[in-house]
Every structure is written in structure tokens, then in C-alpha cells.
Design a protein around this motif. Sequence first.
Motif, PDB file in Angstrom:
ATOM      1  N   THR A 110      -8.914   2.836  -3.038  1.00  0.00           N
ATOM      2  CA  THR A 110      -8.556   1.994  -4.173  1.00  0.00           C
ATOM      3  C   THR A 110      -9.629   2.135  -5.235  1.00  0.00           C
ATOM      4  O   THR A 110     -10.705   2.665  -4.962  1.00  0.00           O
ATOM      5  N   LYS A 111      -9.339   1.643  -6.410  1.00  0.00           N
ATOM      6  CA  LYS A 111     -10.317   1.701  -7.495  1.00  0.00           C
ATOM      7  C   LYS A 111     -10.974   0.338  -7.653  1.00  0.00           C
ATOM      8  O   LYS A 111     -11.636  -0.169  -6.773  1.00  0.00           O
ATOM      9  N   ASP A 112     -10.750  -0.292  -8.764  1.00  0.00           N
ATOM     10  CA  ASP A 112     -11.372  -1.588  -9.019  1.00  0.00           C
ATOM     11  C   ASP A 112     -10.720  -2.666  -8.163  1.00  0.00           C
ATOM     12  O   ASP A 112      -9.589  -2.502  -7.695  1.00  0.00           O
ATOM     13  N   PRO A 113     -11.401  -3.791  -7.966  1.00  0.00           N
ATOM     14  CA  PRO A 113     -10.783  -4.907  -7.249  1.00  0.00           C
ATOM     15  C   PRO A 113      -9.469  -5.299  -7.921  1.00  0.00           C
ATOM     16  O   PRO A 113      -9.386  -5.365  -9.152  1.00  0.00           O
ATOM     17  N   LEU A 114      -8.461  -5.515  -7.124  1.00  0.00           N
ATOM     18  CA  LEU A 114      -7.135  -5.799  -7.656  1.00  0.00           C
ATOM     19  C   LEU A 114      -6.661  -7.173  -7.193  1.00  0.00           C
ATOM     20  O   LEU A 114      -6.687  -7.476  -6.004  1.00  0.00           O
ATOM     21  N   LEU A 115      -6.224  -7.989  -8.137  1.00  0.00           N
ATOM     22  CA  LEU A 115      -5.720  -9.318  -7.801  1.00  0.00           C
ATOM     23  C   LEU A 115      -4.200  -9.288  -7.660  1.00  0.00           C
ATOM     24  O   LEU A 115      -3.500  -8.664  -8.467  1.00  0.00           O
ATOM     25  N   VAL A 116      -3.704  -9.945  -6.619  1.00  0.00           N
ATOM     26  CA  VAL A 116      -2.266 -10.123  -6.424  1.00  0.00           C
ATOM     27  C   VAL A 116      -2.013 -11.591  -6.134  1.00  0.00           C
ATOM     28  O   VAL A 116      -2.911 -12.333  -5.730  1.00  0.00           O
ATOM     29  N   ASN A 117      -0.771 -12.008  -6.310  1.00  0.00           N
ATOM     30  CA  ASN A 117      -0.390 -13.392  -6.042  1.00  0.00           C
ATOM     31  C   ASN A 117       0.168 -13.469  -4.628  1.00  0.00           C
ATOM     32  O   ASN A 117       1.270 -12.983  -4.369  1.00  0.00           O
ATOM     33  N   ALA A 118      -0.608 -14.046  -3.703  1.00  0.00           N
ATOM     34  CA  ALA A 118      -0.189 -14.041  -2.300  1.00  0.00           C
ATOM     35  C   ALA A 118      -0.925 -15.112  -1.519  1.00  0.00           C
ATOM     36  O   ALA A 118      -1.877 -15.726  -2.003  1.00  0.00           O
ATOM     37  N   ASP A 119      -0.462 -15.323  -0.291  1.00  0.00           N
ATOM     38  CA  ASP A 119      -1.144 -16.210   0.654  1.00  0.00           C
ATOM     39  C   ASP A 119      -2.197 -15.371   1.378  1.00  0.00           C
ATOM     40  O   ASP A 119      -1.852 -14.460   2.136  1.00  0.00           O
ATOM     41  N   ARG A 120      -3.449 -15.669   1.145  1.00  0.00           N
ATOM     42  CA  ARG A 120      -4.541 -14.842   1.677  1.00  0.00           C
ATOM     43  C   ARG A 120      -4.479 -14.730   3.199  1.00  0.00           C
ATOM     44  O   ARG A 120      -4.606 -13.639   3.761  1.00  0.00           O
ATOM     45  N   LEU A 121      -4.293 -15.859   3.876  1.00  0.00           N
ATOM     46  CA  LEU A 121      -4.283 -15.854   5.338  1.00  0.00           C
ATOM     47  C   LEU A 121      -3.147 -15.010   5.879  1.00  0.00           C
ATOM     48  O   LEU A 121      -3.335 -14.216   6.816  1.00  0.00           O
ATOM     49  N   ARG A 122      -1.956 -15.162   5.290  1.00  0.00           N
ATOM     50  CA  ARG A 122      -0.787 -14.443   5.803  1.00  0.00           C
ATOM     51  C   ARG A 122      -0.836 -12.943   5.481  1.00  0.00           C
ATOM     52  O   ARG A 122      -0.441 -12.117   6.300  1.00  0.00           O
ATOM     53  N   ILE A 123      -1.327 -12.588   4.291  1.00  0.00           N
ATOM     54  CA  ILE A 123      -1.448 -11.164   3.971  1.00  0.00           C
ATOM     55  C   ILE A 123      -2.522 -10.521   4.835  1.00  0.00           C
ATOM     56  O   ILE A 123      -2.407  -9.361   5.247  1.00  0.00           O
ATOM     57  N   SER A 124      -3.572 -11.288   5.148  1.00  0.00           N
ATOM     58  CA  SER A 124      -4.585 -10.788   6.079  1.00  0.00           C
ATOM     59  C   SER A 124      -3.952 -10.524   7.442  1.00  0.00           C
ATOM     60  O   SER A 124      -4.261  -9.535   8.118  1.00  0.00           O
ATOM     61  N   GLN A 125      -3.046 -11.415   7.849  1.00  0.00           N
ATOM     62  CA  GLN A 125      -2.342 -11.237   9.115  1.00  0.00           C
ATOM     63  C   GLN A 125      -1.453 -10.001   9.090  1.00  0.00           C
ATOM     64  O   GLN A 125      -1.372  -9.247  10.073  1.00  0.00           O
ATOM     65  N   VAL A 126      -0.788  -9.764   7.955  1.00  0.00           N
ATOM     66  CA  VAL A 126       0.051  -8.572   7.794  1.00  0.00           C
ATOM     67  C   VAL A 126      -0.787  -7.311   7.943  1.00  0.00           C
ATOM     68  O   VAL A 126      -0.447  -6.398   8.716  1.00  0.00           O
ATOM     69  N   LEU A 127      -1.891  -7.243   7.217  1.00  0.00           N
ATOM     70  CA  LEU A 127      -2.753  -6.060   7.266  1.00  0.00           C
ATOM     71  C   LEU A 127      -3.385  -5.882   8.642  1.00  0.00           C
ATOM     72  O   LEU A 127      -3.536  -4.755   9.130  1.00  0.00           O
ATOM     73  N   THR A 128      -3.756  -6.994   9.285  1.00  0.00           N
ATOM     74  CA  THR A 128      -4.339  -6.909  10.628  1.00  0.00           C
ATOM     75  C   THR A 128      -3.346  -6.297  11.609  1.00  0.00           C
ATOM     76  O   THR A 128      -3.705  -5.414  12.408  1.00  0.00           O
ATOM     77  N   ASN A 129      -2.106  -6.737  11.554  1.00  0.00           N
ATOM     78  CA  ASN A 129      -1.073  -6.193  12.453  1.00  0.00           C
ATOM     79  C   ASN A 129      -0.835  -4.712  12.200  1.00  0.00           C
ATOM     80  O   ASN A 129      -0.734  -3.913  13.139  1.00  0.00           O
ATOM     81  N   LEU A 130      -0.738  -4.329  10.926  1.00  0.00           N
ATOM     82  CA  LEU A 130      -0.446  -2.931  10.592  1.00  0.00           C
ATOM     83  C   LEU A 130      -1.611  -2.010  10.951  1.00  0.00           C
ATOM     84  O   LEU A 130      -1.411  -0.930  11.540  1.00  0.00           O
ATOM     85  N   VAL A 131      -2.831  -2.424  10.607  1.00  0.00           N
ATOM     86  CA  VAL A 131      -4.001  -1.593  10.925  1.00  0.00           C
ATOM     87  C   VAL A 131      -4.217  -1.540  12.431  1.00  0.00           C
ATOM     88  O   VAL A 131      -4.544  -0.478  12.996  1.00  0.00           O
ATOM     89  N   SER A 132      -4.030  -2.670  13.106  1.00  0.00           N
ATOM     90  CA  SER A 132      -4.184  -2.710  14.560  1.00  0.00           C
ATOM     91  C   SER A 132      -3.188  -1.778  15.249  1.00  0.00           C
ATOM     92  O   SER A 132      -3.536  -1.078  16.212  1.00  0.00           O
ATOM     93  N   ASN A 133      -1.954  -1.746  14.746  1.00  0.00           N
ATOM     94  CA  ASN A 133      -0.961  -0.818  15.303  1.00  0.00           C
ATOM     95  C   ASN A 133      -1.389   0.626  15.090  1.00  0.00           C
ATOM     96  O   ASN A 133      -1.218   1.483  15.970  1.00  0.00           O
ATOM     97  N   GLY A 134      -1.943   0.915  13.905  1.00  0.00           N
ATOM     98  CA  GLY A 134      -2.410   2.271  13.627  1.00  0.00           C
ATOM     99  C   GLY A 134      -3.517   2.691  14.573  1.00  0.00           C
ATOM    100  O   GLY A 134      -3.592   3.847  14.987  1.00  0.00           O
ATOM    101  N   ILE A 135      -4.393   1.742  14.924  1.00  0.00           N
ATOM    102  CA  ILE A 135      -5.473   2.033  15.878  1.00  0.00           C
ATOM    103  C   ILE A 135      -4.906   2.217  17.283  1.00  0.00           C
ATOM    104  O   ILE A 135      -5.258   3.158  17.999  1.00  0.00           O
TER     105      ILE A 135
END
Length: 339
Positions: free
Chosen positions: A220-245
Motif C-alpha cells: 500500500t502507499k499512504d495510510p488510507l481511511l475507510v468507513n468501517a467497524d474497526r473490530l469487525r474488519i480486523s476480524q475479517v482480515l484475521t480470518n483471511l490472513v489466518s486461512n492463507g497461513i
Amino acid sequence: MRLSPRWISLLISLSISVITVVFLQFVPGADRTMMFITGSTSFLIAYLLVYYVIDVLVFQEVNKIYHSLRELKDAEISKKSIIKSVNPLKKLKNEISHYVSKKEEEIDTLKKMETFRREFLADVSHDLKTPIFAAQGFIHTLLDGAIEDPEVSHKFLKKAAKSLDGLEVLVKDILILTQVESGDIRMHFEPIDLKEVVEEVFEQLESKAKKRDIRLYIKTKDPLLVNADRLRISQVLTNLVSNGITYGKPGGKVTVTIKGTEVKVADNGIGISEEHLPRVFERFYRVDKSRSRAVGGTGLGLAIVKHILNAHDASIDVISKLGEGTTFTFTLSKPENSL
């Protein structure tokens, strides 16, 4: 003009009367009185006969069918559109065909849901039974005398605890999925930095990645802001990255790419065959059930991911090839005050 039974009967009767009068003009000896009487008589008889046939045998029967259909609460059939139609029988047939097609689709959906329900109950029963029976076996072994041996008792207690920990994770995932699906969990939307969230997820999964010899990358480049629920998007990324591992090849990598508001989580692992792709987001669906249970996981991670993103008005796509890896892609929205 509305083609009611009276209008139809009048037009047909008038046509018959005119044809009869015209025909009498070519008959020798037929005077005007005869033509008037014959024309009037043919008009009256034709009108009564046609009106009876159309009204009693057609329109009244159409009304009976319509009222029968109206007893079905979800039948959206307009009486006016039928009666005013040039061909009410054809219109009614089309309406009924549309209704039947709709019901057939609903029945097919219900059958799929019933099949899904049976599979869900079978899967959740199996996944609950496995850790319960394992912990039960270890505890009963201890009660039968193994507890007297400190080394054996400690080993069995650790195994029982591990089984119960797995059961706790499963129950939590089921609870989260149920709450997300029912809308009991409300999303707290706020501007969040996606790059920062990804870095936090990498920190949490760093030890797991090292054990599997998997490298984690963020593009990624510069820090990017999105409108989202931080806890839930963290959960989404954790599941996807964990599956990749989990399903990555030793020495492989998992890369999270952020471009605008689009997020891609890609690995170069074992991949998923095309036949399984449409179902990977179903609850408890596993591409390789024996391997999935061996490496852990509840089979609910991707289902939770899908429902969390749905709550963000976002969808998730997956592209995968056997032996080449898998890529998950989703897009979030920008904050309202963002340009």
C-alpha cells in the motif's frame, strides 16, 4: 374502451345484423319492413346468445377463478387487469403461470434450505462431538486411576484443556455468526486506517506464520481511511490472513494489497478447485474436511467474513487455482467527509 361482455356482445350482434340486412338486399321481394324486422330479430337473438356465452361461460368463470386465487394471500393478481384485458383467459393464464413459477422458485429455495439445514446440523453435531468426546475420554481415564501418575495426569489434562479450548472457539464462532446474521451485533462505523489494521493483524499472526514458514507482506502507499467497524474488519482480515497461513505452502507468502478502498488478501498456497468456490462461504463447508479438521479451525471463518462485509454493504469475491493459491477481494466505502 373497456371490452366488457355487453360491449363485446353489442359489437358482434351489430355485425351479424348488418351482414343479414345486406344479404337481404340481394333477395328478390325483400322490402324495408322485412329487412328491419329480420335485422332487429337477428340483432336481439345474437346479442342475447353472445352475451350469455361470454358473460356466463367466460367472464363469470374467470371471476370464480380470480376469487379462488385471491384466497391465496400472496397471489398478486389484479382483477381489473384481467377483466379489462382483450383476452381475459389468456391474461389469467399468464398470471397463473407467473404465480406458479414464483411458487416453484420458492419451493426450490426451501428445498435448498432444508438440505443446508441437514448439512449444518450434521456438521455442527460432528464438530461439537469431537472435542467433547476427546475431553471426556481424557477425564474418565484420569478418574480411572491415571491421575495418580503426575506425568500422565498433566499430559491428559493438557489434552483435555486443548479440546475444550477448541470447543470454546467453535461456540464463540457460532454465536458471532448467529448474532451477525440476525443483526444483533450493530456495526460501529468510523474512519479507520486500513494499513494500521493490517499491521496489527500481522503482529497477532506473526508466531503462527513463523511456525508455518510463511512470510507476511503488505502492499500500500499512504495510510488510507475507510468507513468501517474497526473490530469487525480486523476480524475479517484475521480470518483471511489466518486461512492463507494455514493452507499456504511452507516457504510461501500471504500478501495484503490495499488499492484505494479495495483490499486483496492473496496467498500462493494449495488453492481451491473451481467446483468448491461457490460454496466456500457456507457455514461449516470445508474443501478438504479431513485436512481442515487436522489443522484446526471451525469452518465458520469465511461465513463470518461474508456476513460482516454484508453488514458493511460490501461483497467479497474469491479467485483460486489448485496449486497456485487463492485471492480474496472486497471493497469498503470512504468516510463521508472524504474527498
